[in-house]
Design a protein around this motif. Structure first.
Motif, PDB file in Angstrom:
ATOM      1  N   ARG A  71      -3.499  10.133  12.957  1.00 53.63           N
ATOM      2  CA  ARG A  71      -2.928   9.240  13.962  1.00 53.63           C
ATOM      3  C   ARG A  71      -4.016   8.623  14.833  1.00 53.63           C
ATOM      4  NH1 ARG A  71       1.190  13.347  14.688  1.00 53.63           N
ATOM      5  NH2 ARG A  71       0.294  13.883  16.714  1.00 53.63           N
ATOM      6  N   GLN A  99       0.817  -1.214   0.000  1.00 47.04           N
ATOM      7  CA  GLN A  99       0.000   0.000   0.000  1.00 47.04           C
ATOM      8  C   GLN A  99       0.850   1.264   0.000  1.00 47.04           C
ATOM      9  OE1 GLN A  99      -3.824  -0.170   2.353  1.00 47.04           O
ATOM     10  NE2 GLN A  99      -2.884  -2.062   3.073  1.00 47.04           N
ATOM     11  N   LEU A 100       2.027   1.206   0.634  1.00 49.16           N
ATOM     12  CA  LEU A 100       2.899   2.388   0.658  1.00 49.16           C
ATOM     13  C   LEU A 100       3.385   2.747  -0.737  1.00 49.16           C
ATOM     14  CD1 LEU A 100       5.025   1.759   3.879  1.00 49.16           C
ATOM     15  CD2 LEU A 100       2.954   3.143   3.603  1.00 49.16           C
ATOM     16  N   TRP A 155      -1.127   4.658   4.158  1.00 50.93           N
ATOM     17  CA  TRP A 155      -0.584   4.570   5.509  1.00 50.93           C
ATOM     18  C   TRP A 155      -1.596   3.970   6.480  1.00 50.93           C
ATOM     19  CZ3 TRP A 155       3.982   4.327   7.557  1.00 50.93           C
ATOM     20  CH2 TRP A 155       5.072   4.834   6.857  1.00 50.93           C
ATOM     21  N   PHE A 202      -1.347   0.365   5.814  1.00 52.28           N
ATOM     22  CA  PHE A 202      -0.086  -0.187   6.314  1.00 52.28           C
ATOM     23  C   PHE A 202      -0.155  -0.419   7.815  1.00 52.28           C
ATOM     24  CE2 PHE A 202       4.088   0.538   8.260  1.00 52.28           C
ATOM     25  CZ  PHE A 202       4.801  -0.499   7.676  1.00 52.28           C
ATOM     26  N   LEU A 203      -0.739   0.516   8.551  1.00 48.89           N
ATOM     27  CA  LEU A 203      -0.866   0.328   9.998  1.00 48.89           C
ATOM     28  C   LEU A 203      -1.725  -0.891  10.321  1.00 48.89           C
ATOM     29  CD1 LEU A 203      -1.351   4.018  11.224  1.00 48.89           C
ATOM     30  CD2 LEU A 203       0.705   2.595  11.413  1.00 48.89           C
ATOM     31  N   TRP A 237       4.140  12.022   3.110  1.00 50.64           N
ATOM     32  CA  TRP A 237       4.110  11.088   4.235  1.00 50.64           C
ATOM     33  C   TRP A 237       4.165  11.836   5.562  1.00 50.64           C
ATOM     34  CZ3 TRP A 237       7.958   6.552   2.765  1.00 50.64           C
ATOM     35  CH2 TRP A 237       7.385   5.790   1.745  1.00 50.64           C
ATOM     36  N   VAL A 249      -2.166   8.522  -0.492  1.00 45.46           N
ATOM     37  CA  VAL A 249      -1.111   8.403   0.513  1.00 45.46           C
ATOM     38  C   VAL A 249      -1.705   8.115   1.891  1.00 45.46           C
ATOM     39  CG1 VAL A 249       0.692   9.670   1.741  1.00 45.46           C
ATOM     40  CG2 VAL A 249       0.546   9.826  -0.742  1.00 45.46           C
ATOM     41  N   LEU A 285       1.363  11.711   8.452  1.00 48.83           N
ATOM     42  CA  LEU A 285       1.709  11.080   9.723  1.00 48.83           C
ATOM     43  C   LEU A 285       1.742  12.061  10.888  1.00 48.83           C
ATOM     44  CD1 LEU A 285       4.502   8.640   8.492  1.00 48.83           C
ATOM     45  CD2 LEU A 285       2.172   8.065   9.165  1.00 48.83           C
TER      46      LEU A 285
END
Length: 408
Positions: free
Chosen positions: A215, A61-62, A345, A348-349, A205, A341, A209
């Motif tokens: 978050r 995915q990144l 992320w 990805f988490l 990114w 993007v 982030l």
């Protein structure tokens, strides 16, 4: 395709597309679960076929998120679904566990394209509040797929062996590929020509982030999925190996959990218009807390039965059905021009959490396969999800601060 070709489909087509693109994830995992004990490999090797898939899913995915921002959603999506289809067919023909792990990893890469583009398309088409309601409708469809998948997987394994479950995932991918190719237009209004340049990518990114809203919702979504993945990755060994449940009965039990998930998404659809995303997540986390505490309490009291695991899991999965539409939409909401993007992320988490949970369960269950091990892991993941849901998610969302000269 030029930028003028961008268009928004009807809500029905959008919901069905999202249900297929996101639903391929539970099809990939849940349909295959009853086959795990039949692979003829040690528990660690069988778990690796899931862990490798999730690791490729996360890392992919990144890369694919920025690719979708640069070239559009459709090219990445069609290419990813084609890769998934070919890898599923090759996995069904694998001659050993090492080959199976490799092909499942490639399936994970194709799965990454499906999920990251699905979430990005949602942000392209809808603002966050409406997007959360559309996501809840799509996840209802996902829940139906998840309800059917374990029972189908159990029946296929009983009748035709474990390879048939992988052929079934290939058939689903072929159907999704056909629908997307024929009915779903490009959703990206303006491609980002800088999306793949290293400096710009690192800046994007960092912007994603650093954002507190990302978050909060990204971590809540990842931990919530980690709670679900704990059950998915560990329950077949506990139910079938320890509690002596048949494979077909186990598939029906997991399917019942998915049906409860559908009820959670329906509850989410009723709560969102009244309370908004953050307050709805807070209410969903209450069910997560009740499920986590009850599964651990029963196990610590020495109650080892199917129902002592299954009933608390229903509470957990009902809460999950409320939390996921909020989390997946909230994580990408602040980034209309960087949806690829942000979606990458967030995914990805989720995948990283699942990989770590799978690695822990592989070690813990191989060392001592017990109801208590599974129950305490479920409780720990549930408590972490509740903590984030009731603290960070409830904080007011700040405005997005974009670097000078860059779109937000």
């Amino acid at each position: 395709m030029n930028e003028a070709a961008h268009q928004k489909p009807g809500d029905g087509v959008a919901v069905l597309a999202l249900a297929l693109l996101l639903g391929i994830q539970p099809v990939t995992t849940d349909l295959y679960l009853p086959a795990l004990p039949e692979l003829g490999a040690p528990m660690a090797g069988a778990q690796l076929t899931l862990s490798a898939l999730m690791l490729a899913f996360g890392l992919g995915q990144l890369l694919l998120g920025p690719l979708a921002d640069r070239y559009g959603r459709r090219p990445v999506l069609l290419g990813g679904l084609s890769l998934y289809l070919l890898a599923a067919l090759a996995a069904a023909a694998a001659g050993g566990i090492a080959q199976l792990v490799a092909w499942r990893a490639l399936q994970g890469l194709g799965l990454a394209a499906s999920v990251v583009c699905g979430r990005a398309m949602l942000r392209d088409w809808f603002e966050p509040q409406q997007g959360a309601q559309v996501m809840a409708r799509a996840l209802t469809g996902l829940g139906i797929l998840a309800t059917l998948s374990p029972g189908i997987g159990g029946a296929l394994t009983e009748l035709f062996g474990w390879r048939s479950t992988l052929l079934a995932t290939a058939a689903f991918a072929a159907a999704a590929l056909g629908f997307i190719a024929l009915r779903v237009p490009e959703s990206l209004a303006a491609r980002d020509p800088l999306a793949l340049r290293p400096a710009h990518l690192l800046q994007s990114w960092a912007l994603v982030l650093r954002h507190p809203t990302f978050r909060a919702y990204g971590l809540m979504t990842a931990l919530g999925y980690g709670t679900l993945y704990t059950f998915l990755a560990g329950s077949s060994f506990v139910f079938i190996g320890i509690l002596q449940v048949s494979r077909q009965s186990y598939g029906l039990m997991v399917g019942a959990c998915a049906a409860v998930y559908v009820l959670g998404t329906l509850a989410c659809r009723r709560l969102l218009p009244r309370h908004g995303i953050a307050a709805t997540a807070k209410r969903g986390a209450a069910f997560t807390l009740a499920g986590g505490l009850s599964v651990a309490g029963l196990a610590l009291a020495g109650v080892e039965s199917v129902w002592a695991l299954l009933l608390p899991q229903w509470l957990l999965i009902f809460g999950h059905g409320i939390l996921q539409p909020c989390g997946q939409t909230g994580a990408v909401g602040p980034f209309p021009q960087r949806a690829g993007v942000a979606s990458a992320w967030a995914g990805f988490l989720i995948a990283l959490t699942a990989f770590l949970v799978g690695a822990w369960l592989s070690h813990a269950l191989a060392r001592q396969a017990s109801v208590l091990t599974l129950a305490l892991t479920l409780c720990a993941m549930a408590l972490a999800t509740v903590l984030v849901s009731w603290t960070w998610v409830q904080r007011p969302a700040p405005a997005l601060q974009a670097p000078a000269g860059r779109p937000t």
